[in-house]
Design a protein around this motif. Sequence first.
Motif, short mmCIF file in Angstrom:
data_model
loop_
_atom_site.label_atom_id
_atom_site.label_comp_id
_atom_site.label_asym_id
_atom_site.label_seq_id
_atom_site.Cartn_x
_atom_site.Cartn_y
_atom_site.Cartn_z
N TYR A 1 34.56 -41.83 12.28
CA TYR A 1 35.04 -41.29 11.25
C TYR A 1 35.10 -41.84 9.97
CZ TYR A 1 37.11 -38.27 14.91
OH TYR A 1 37.22 -37.45 15.95
N ILE A 2 34.57 -41.54 8.78
CA ILE A 2 34.57 -41.81 7.59
C ILE A 2 35.39 -41.41 6.80
CG2 ILE A 2 33.10 -42.74 5.83
CD1 ILE A 2 30.68 -43.08 7.76
N TYR A 3 36.14 -41.89 5.89
CA TYR A 3 37.14 -41.50 4.92
C TYR A 3 36.62 -41.84 3.55
CZ TYR A 3 41.16 -39.36 2.85
OH TYR A 3 42.04 -38.60 2.06
N THR B 1 32.29 -37.77 11.87
CA THR B 1 32.89 -36.79 10.81
C THR B 1 32.95 -37.62 9.50
OG1 THR B 1 33.70 -35.41 12.24
CG2 THR B 1 34.26 -34.98 10.18
N LEU B 2 32.58 -37.12 8.49
CA LEU B 2 32.91 -37.73 7.10
C LEU B 2 34.02 -36.74 6.41
CD1 LEU B 2 32.10 -39.75 4.87
CD2 LEU B 2 30.28 -37.99 3.97
N PHE B 3 34.95 -37.42 5.91
CA PHE B 3 36.14 -36.87 5.35
C PHE B 3 35.90 -37.17 3.79
CE2 PHE B 3 37.53 -37.05 9.73
CZ PHE B 3 38.01 -35.78 9.89
N SER C 1 25.49 -34.29 3.48
CA SER C 1 24.92 -35.09 4.75
C SER C 1 23.40 -34.99 4.87
CB SER C 1 25.62 -34.65 5.83
OG SER C 1 24.92 -35.27 7.01
N ALA C 2 22.83 -35.75 4.98
CA ALA C 2 21.31 -35.70 5.38
C ALA C 2 21.17 -36.06 6.95
CB ALA C 2 20.54 -36.64 4.59
N ASP C 3 22.07 -35.77 7.77
CA ASP C 3 21.89 -35.93 9.08
C ASP C 3 22.63 -34.97 9.92
OD1 ASP C 3 22.31 -37.05 11.92
OD2 ASP C 3 21.26 -38.99 10.96
N LEU D 1 26.11 -35.52 11.38
CA LEU D 1 27.19 -36.06 10.56
C LEU D 1 27.68 -35.13 10.07
CD1 LEU D 1 28.92 -38.35 9.22
CD2 LEU D 1 27.11 -38.61 7.44
N TYR D 2 29.04 -34.68 10.08
CA TYR D 2 29.73 -33.47 9.67
C TYR D 2 30.50 -33.60 8.53
CZ TYR D 2 28.18 -31.78 13.96
OH TYR D 2 27.65 -31.54 15.16
#
Length: 241
Positions: free
Chosen positions: A216-218, A125-127, A229-231, A234-235
């Motif tokens: 997780y990426i913040y 997940t990308l925050f 997102s291009a994937d 990946l949310y």
Amino acid sequence: MMLAMVLQLVVFILLFGGIYFVIKKQRRMGVAMVKGRSRNWFFTLYICALLICAAAFYLIPVEQFNQTVALEYEAAFEAEEELRTLLNSGNYEEAEGNLVSRFSFDYFKDELVVNAMYRDYFQGTLFVEPTDELDGEMEAYLYMGKSYVDGFDYTDQVNAPHLVVHEDELQIHLEETNISFANLGKEFTISQFTEDNDSDDPFGHRSSSSYHGSTYIYLRVPAGVSVESADDGLYVEEVKR
């Protein structure tokens, strides 16, 4: 470990087969070389085998192995849910215990595309936190949930993703991790008489459990920058303070 189990089985077969052969042969010959009933000999042989196996087990150099207490799946899941809640509410600084690495990039474009650059799709997940505190720069914080196999924490042995900015794209690079595990435990000859045997299986066989933490990426970006997102794995979620 598999070789030790096979050898133990072979020893039992040879011992029981040998005593059975001797008893049958001396009966056919009418020679009373072995006194007592067959079952008594089998029982005596079994006790001897138990003593031999017990001595062999305690001669194993256990200091070379990691002894762990299994972490319940529910506990690992709850810990990761707590991490996710902190990030989703913008309290990323309170998640220091799960922080793997941080990145800082110069960025002056209005759009940003996040893409995983390796074969297996990225599952995480990308925050995104748009903020007026940044101008021409963005910050990325990488967090990973704990990973366990039968209570052994191997999180630190997993290769963490590396982030790179190329033009208007934030790329996630990852090197594959190969980890081998071996689990040493008391066999039935030991566990049947110890309190360690809390399994419903009469032979003390235990099930294995594992939990692989998510990534997780913040991402903190200047206000007005659009992130997508291009994937498929990946949310993207916007931080709700």
